[in-house]
Motif scaffolding. Structure first.
Motif, PDB file in Angstrom:
ATOM      1  N   LYS A  14       0.831  -1.214   0.000  1.00 47.30           N
ATOM      2  CA  LYS A  14       0.000   0.000   0.000  1.00 47.30           C
ATOM      3  C   LYS A  14       0.863   1.260   0.000  1.00 47.30           C
ATOM      4  O   LYS A  14       0.563   2.229  -0.698  1.00 47.30           O
ATOM      5  CB  LYS A  14      -0.927  -0.004   1.217  1.00 47.30           C
ATOM      6  CG  LYS A  14      -2.078  -0.989   1.125  1.00 47.30           C
ATOM      7  CD  LYS A  14      -2.997  -0.859   2.338  1.00 47.30           C
ATOM      8  CE  LYS A  14      -4.194  -1.773   2.220  1.00 47.30           C
ATOM      9  NZ  LYS A  14      -5.103  -1.639   3.394  1.00 47.30           N
ATOM     10  N   LEU A  15       1.951   1.235   0.765  1.00 46.04           N
ATOM     11  CA  LEU A  15       2.850   2.388   0.796  1.00 46.04           C
ATOM     12  C   LEU A  15       3.507   2.580  -0.568  1.00 46.04           C
ATOM     13  O   LEU A  15       3.664   3.718  -1.038  1.00 46.04           O
ATOM     14  CB  LEU A  15       3.922   2.199   1.872  1.00 46.04           C
ATOM     15  CG  LEU A  15       4.908   3.355   2.068  1.00 46.04           C
ATOM     16  CD1 LEU A  15       4.168   4.647   2.413  1.00 46.04           C
ATOM     17  CD2 LEU A  15       5.931   3.016   3.161  1.00 46.04           C
ATOM     18  N   ALA A  16       3.860   1.481  -1.211  1.00 51.44           N
ATOM     19  CA  ALA A  16       4.473   1.559  -2.544  1.00 51.44           C
ATOM     20  C   ALA A  16       3.494   2.153  -3.558  1.00 51.44           C
ATOM     21  O   ALA A  16       3.870   3.016  -4.366  1.00 51.44           O
ATOM     22  CB  ALA A  16       4.924   0.167  -2.999  1.00 51.44           C
ATOM     23  N   LEU A  17       2.240   1.702  -3.521  1.00 46.88           N
ATOM     24  CA  LEU A  17       1.230   2.225  -4.452  1.00 46.88           C
ATOM     25  C   LEU A  17       0.991   3.717  -4.221  1.00 46.88           C
ATOM     26  O   LEU A  17       0.864   4.495  -5.168  1.00 46.88           O
ATOM     27  CB  LEU A  17      -0.076   1.441  -4.300  1.00 46.88           C
ATOM     28  CG  LEU A  17      -0.034  -0.018  -4.767  1.00 46.88           C
ATOM     29  CD1 LEU A  17      -1.353  -0.726  -4.415  1.00 46.88           C
ATOM     30  CD2 LEU A  17       0.215  -0.095  -6.269  1.00 46.88           C
ATOM     31  N   ALA A  18       0.945   4.095  -2.942  1.00 49.02           N
ATOM     32  CA  ALA A  18       0.767   5.513  -2.615  1.00 49.02           C
ATOM     33  C   ALA A  18       1.956   6.330  -3.115  1.00 49.02           C
ATOM     34  O   ALA A  18       1.786   7.429  -3.661  1.00 49.02           O
ATOM     35  CB  ALA A  18       0.595   5.691  -1.111  1.00 49.02           C
ATOM     36  N   ALA A  19       3.179   5.811  -2.951  1.00 50.17           N
ATOM     37  CA  ALA A  19       4.385   6.514  -3.404  1.00 50.17           C
ATOM     38  C   ALA A  19       4.408   6.653  -4.920  1.00 50.17           C
ATOM     39  O   ALA A  19       4.834   7.690  -5.456  1.00 50.17           O
ATOM     40  CB  ALA A  19       5.630   5.788  -2.916  1.00 50.17           C
ATOM     41  N   TYR A 144       2.459   7.392   7.976  1.00 53.59           N
ATOM     42  CA  TYR A 144       3.512   7.619   6.990  1.00 53.59           C
ATOM     43  C   TYR A 144       3.408   9.007   6.357  1.00 53.59           C
ATOM     44  O   TYR A 144       3.771   9.203   5.205  1.00 53.59           O
ATOM     45  CB  TYR A 144       3.466   6.537   5.899  1.00 53.59           C
ATOM     46  CG  TYR A 144       3.766   5.155   6.423  1.00 53.59           C
ATOM     47  CD1 TYR A 144       5.040   4.818   6.869  1.00 53.59           C
ATOM     48  CD2 TYR A 144       2.761   4.194   6.489  1.00 53.59           C
ATOM     49  CE1 TYR A 144       5.308   3.553   7.366  1.00 53.59           C
ATOM     50  CE2 TYR A 144       3.025   2.924   6.983  1.00 53.59           C
ATOM     51  CZ  TYR A 144       4.304   2.603   7.422  1.00 53.59           C
ATOM     52  OH  TYR A 144       4.566   1.356   7.910  1.00 53.59           O
ATOM     53  N   LYS A 145       2.916   9.961   7.145  1.00 50.81           N
ATOM     54  CA  LYS A 145       2.731  11.311   6.611  1.00 50.81           C
ATOM     55  C   LYS A 145       4.047  11.910   6.128  1.00 50.81           C
ATOM     56  O   LYS A 145       4.134  12.393   4.992  1.00 50.81           O
ATOM     57  CB  LYS A 145       2.104  12.212   7.681  1.00 50.81           C
ATOM     58  CG  LYS A 145       1.905  13.647   7.195  1.00 50.81           C
ATOM     59  CD  LYS A 145       1.135  14.476   8.197  1.00 50.81           C
ATOM     60  CE  LYS A 145       1.929  14.733   9.457  1.00 50.81           C
ATOM     61  NZ  LYS A 145       1.250  15.706  10.349  1.00 50.81           N
ATOM     62  N   THR A 146       5.076  11.898   6.967  1.00 52.16           N
ATOM     63  CA  THR A 146       6.360  12.490   6.585  1.00 52.16           C
ATOM     64  C   THR A 146       6.940  11.798   5.367  1.00 52.16           C
ATOM     65  O   THR A 146       7.484  12.443   4.460  1.00 52.16           O
ATOM     66  CB  THR A 146       7.355  12.416   7.757  1.00 52.16           C
ATOM     67  OG1 THR A 146       6.843  13.162   8.863  1.00 52.16           O
ATOM     68  CG2 THR A 146       8.713  12.994   7.354  1.00 52.16           C
ATOM     69  N   GLU A 147       6.814  10.478   5.317  1.00 51.95           N
ATOM     70  CA  GLU A 147       7.346   9.716   4.181  1.00 51.95           C
ATOM     71  C   GLU A 147       6.678  10.130   2.875  1.00 51.95           C
ATOM     72  O   GLU A 147       7.350  10.319   1.852  1.00 51.95           O
ATOM     73  CB  GLU A 147       7.151   8.216   4.398  1.00 51.95           C
ATOM     74  CG  GLU A 147       8.081   7.600   5.423  1.00 51.95           C
ATOM     75  CD  GLU A 147       7.601   7.748   6.853  1.00 51.95           C
ATOM     76  OE1 GLU A 147       8.170   7.086   7.746  1.00 51.95           O
ATOM     77  OE2 GLU A 147       6.654   8.519   7.092  1.00 51.95           O
ATOM     78  N   LEU A 148       5.353  10.290   2.898  1.00 61.32           N
ATOM     79  CA  LEU A 148       4.641  10.633   1.670  1.00 61.32           C
ATOM     80  C   LEU A 148       4.848  12.099   1.281  1.00 61.32           C
ATOM     81  O   LEU A 148       4.891  12.435   0.099  1.00 61.32           O
ATOM     82  CB  LEU A 148       3.152  10.316   1.816  1.00 61.32           C
ATOM     83  CG  LEU A 148       2.837   8.810   1.869  1.00 61.32           C
ATOM     84  CD1 LEU A 148       1.363   8.575   2.168  1.00 61.32           C
ATOM     85  CD2 LEU A 148       3.215   8.142   0.550  1.00 61.32           C
ATOM     86  N   ILE A 149       4.979  12.968   2.276  1.00 62.01           N
ATOM     87  CA  ILE A 149       5.312  14.370   1.976  1.00 62.01           C
ATOM     88  C   ILE A 149       6.692  14.423   1.319  1.00 62.01           C
ATOM     89  O   ILE A 149       6.879  15.112   0.310  1.00 62.01           O
ATOM     90  CB  ILE A 149       5.274  15.221   3.259  1.00 62.01           C
ATOM     91  CG1 ILE A 149       3.819  15.441   3.700  1.00 62.01           C
ATOM     92  CG2 ILE A 149       5.978  16.562   3.046  1.00 62.01           C
ATOM     93  CD1 ILE A 149       3.668  16.116   5.047  1.00 62.01           C
ATOM     94  N   CYS A 150       7.640  13.687   1.880  1.00 59.55           N
ATOM     95  CA  CYS A 150       8.990  13.664   1.304  1.00 59.55           C
ATOM     96  C   CYS A 150       9.005  12.985  -0.067  1.00 59.55           C
ATOM     97  O   CYS A 150       9.803  13.357  -0.943  1.00 59.55           O
ATOM     98  CB  CYS A 150       9.960  12.953   2.248  1.00 59.55           C
ATOM     99  SG  CYS A 150      10.380  13.937   3.721  1.00 59.55           S
ATOM    100  N   LEU A 184      13.158   5.819   2.975  1.00 66.18           N
ATOM    101  CA  LEU A 184      13.906   5.416   1.783  1.00 66.18           C
ATOM    102  C   LEU A 184      13.015   4.688   0.792  1.00 66.18           C
ATOM    103  O   LEU A 184      13.092   4.923  -0.428  1.00 66.18           O
ATOM    104  CB  LEU A 184      15.093   4.534   2.187  1.00 66.18           C
ATOM    105  CG  LEU A 184      16.226   5.246   2.945  1.00 66.18           C
ATOM    106  CD1 LEU A 184      17.234   4.228   3.465  1.00 66.18           C
ATOM    107  CD2 LEU A 184      16.908   6.257   2.046  1.00 66.18           C
ATOM    108  N   PHE A 185      12.161   3.817   1.302  1.00 60.98           N
ATOM    109  CA  PHE A 185      11.261   3.039   0.446  1.00 60.98           C
ATOM    110  C   PHE A 185      10.353   3.967  -0.365  1.00 60.98           C
ATOM    111  O   PHE A 185      10.264   3.860  -1.595  1.00 60.98           O
ATOM    112  CB  PHE A 185      10.431   2.103   1.326  1.00 60.98           C
ATOM    113  CG  PHE A 185       9.531   1.173   0.562  1.00 60.98           C
ATOM    114  CD1 PHE A 185      10.050   0.085  -0.118  1.00 60.98           C
ATOM    115  CD2 PHE A 185       8.156   1.381   0.540  1.00 60.98           C
ATOM    116  CE1 PHE A 185       9.219  -0.782  -0.816  1.00 60.98           C
ATOM    117  CE2 PHE A 185       7.320   0.523  -0.156  1.00 60.98           C
ATOM    118  CZ  PHE A 185       7.855  -0.564  -0.837  1.00 60.98           C
ATOM    119  N   ALA A 186       9.692   4.889   0.317  1.00 64.22           N
ATOM    120  CA  ALA A 186       8.728   5.771  -0.359  1.00 64.22           C
ATOM    121  C   ALA A 186       9.417   6.759  -1.297  1.00 64.22           C
ATOM    122  O   ALA A 186       8.967   6.971  -2.431  1.00 64.22           O
ATOM    123  CB  ALA A 186       7.902   6.526   0.685  1.00 64.22           C
ATOM    124  N   THR A 187      10.509   7.369  -0.837  1.00 62.90           N
ATOM    125  CA  THR A 187      11.157   8.391  -1.671  1.00 62.90           C
ATOM    126  C   THR A 187      11.874   7.783  -2.876  1.00 62.90           C
ATOM    127  O   THR A 187      11.879   8.382  -3.962  1.00 62.90           O
ATOM    128  CB  THR A 187      12.159   9.225  -0.844  1.00 62.90           C
ATOM    129  OG1 THR A 187      13.047   8.351  -0.142  1.00 62.90           O
ATOM    130  CG2 THR A 187      11.438  10.122   0.145  1.00 62.90           C
TER     131      THR A 187
END
Length: 420
Positions: A14-19, A144-150, A184-187
């Motif tokens: 899900k985090l990958a799809l969002a990224a 994962y707010k900071t991750e998705l903002i970044c 790292l994963f999201a960015t």
């Protein structure tokens, strides 16, 4: 145990799809803003070169339009630049959806009408808003707010400067300052999407420069350039903060617009090179860097270096949208060129002016935002060459160190601390 692994796998999926989604939207936004701004800035500046009186009028029109848009369309709230991104990473804070059109439109209008800044910070905040919105759409993503903002920021910067590595490093060095697995994963995914986007769009470097080599005898002059860039970055920082405090003393907001537009207009009338992001002037100087300059050229370079921070500060203080990215690149390029010209003229240094322009861009940007590795890869992406990789790295570190010794904060860190 098996169920836990499945839940963990679903979480990362899900985090990958969002990224991926954030990376795509941020890249599209950044490249669209870049090309629209380049086109209309060229049109408006071309007219202003032909009819000089427009240089006095355009800033007033642009800043007035932004003022009324903000008053009646964007909830009468000022855009605060990178500070908004810092604030949005805190618990209970977020970037509302209207920040996307607000920064997109206001950044575009500011530069097109001659405001002496750039669209980079507008892109960063709008891209961050994409990530902020994504995190709020599903309860699972809230942590994962900071991750998705970044992720949004990294993709936006990557697309804008045609350098995925610079996007990733900017998100780390300036925004997050922490590199967790999820960050790292999201960015990395978001910047990867930006890289694919750049491939299909066939984006070319902003300053396509044919760099060939550099010489060891130039190293002392490189170090001097790093010291001067660090000092100039402090001058830029102090100008932005001091002029903004002066403008806040003007109680009627529209008077700030009128007064600021008058100052910017006069500055542009005297030195058209300061129009908008100034990249047109950088390109002109790149084209003529191999010639022997007249004294008038040297004086013009010096005047632009001194006046750019003032006009940038006035533009931002009177309601314009932008930041210190483009001004730093502009000042650094001209500072490097001026130092090379002076060194060759008075000390028979035999240095390559074009190299000094490129290294100056990175040195000034590194010191201004306190991010040497971002500056390194960003400028290499801007010129489409890594020939100067090692000199840029060393000088960027020198300029950052000098700036930190002279002033413990940048425009970004000062606003973050004083508004926390």
């Amino acid at each position: 145990m098996q169920t836990r692994k499945k839940l963990l796998g679903l979480m990362w999926l899900k985090l990958a799809l969002a990224a991926v989604l954030v990376g795509f939207l941020a890249s599209l936004l950044a490249i669209s803003l870049k090309h629209i701004t380049e086109h209309y800035e060229g049109v408006f500046f071309g007219r202003a070169e032909k009819y000089n009186f427009l240089l006095l009028i355009l800033p007033f029109l642009g800043l007035s339009v932004i003022y009324f848009l903000r008053l009646y369309l964007f909830k009468n709230k000022e855009n605060k630049g990178i500070k908004e991104v810092f604030e949005s990473t805190k618990p209970g804070k977020s970037l509302p959806a209207y920040k996307i059109p607000s920064h997109f439109i206001n950044g575009l209008i500011t530069v097109v009408f001659g405001g002496s800044t750039g669209i980079e910070v507008s892109t960063v905040v709008a891209s961050a808003a994409v990530g902020s919105i994504a995190h709020s759409k599903e309860s699972f993503l809230k942590k994962y707010k900071t991750e998705l903002i970044c992720a949004g920021v990294s993709a936006g910067v990557a697309a804008l400067f045609a350098s995925p590595i610079a996007g990733l490093l900017f998100a780390y060095e300036v925004i997050s300052k922490k590199a967790s697995k999820s960050f790292l994963f999201a960015t990395i995914i978001a910047t990867g999407v930006a890289g694919v986007f750049l491939f299909f769009m066939d984006e070319k470097p902003l300053f396509a420069i044919g760099l060939s080599t550099w010489h060891y005898h130039a190293i002392p002059y490189f170090i001097l350039l790093g010291i001067l860039a660090g000092m100039n970055s402090v001058y830029l920082t102090k100008c932005v903060l001091q002029i903004k405090s002066w403008f806040l003393k003007i109680k009627t907001p529209y008077y700030r617009v009128v007064f600021g537009a008058l100052i910017v207009g006069i500055g542009l009338f005297l030195f058209p090179q300061l129009f908008g992001d100034g990249y047109h002037a950088v390109k002109e100087n790149i084209a003529t860097s191999g010639t022997t300059p007249a004294i008038s050229v040297l004086l013009t370079l010096a005047a632009c270096i001194l006046l750019k921070p003032i006009l940038t500060s006035v533009t931002l203080s009177s309601g314009g949208d932008g930041g210190v990215f483009a001004p730093s690149i502009f000042i650094g390029a001209l500072l490097g060129l001026l130092l090379a010209f002076l060194s060759n003229r008075f000390f028979d240094a035999g240095v390559i002016p074009l190299n000094f322009m490129v290294i100056g861009m990175a040195a000034m940007l590194s010191a201004s935002i306190s991010a040497p590795f971002t500056a390194l890869f960003l400028v290499c992406g801007l010129v489409g060459s890594y020939v100067l990789f090692w000199p840029i790295l060393v000088v960027s570190l020198v300029s950052k160190y000098v700036a930190q010794k002279l002033c413990p904060y940048t425009v970004y860190t000062y606003t973050a601390k004083t508004t926390a």
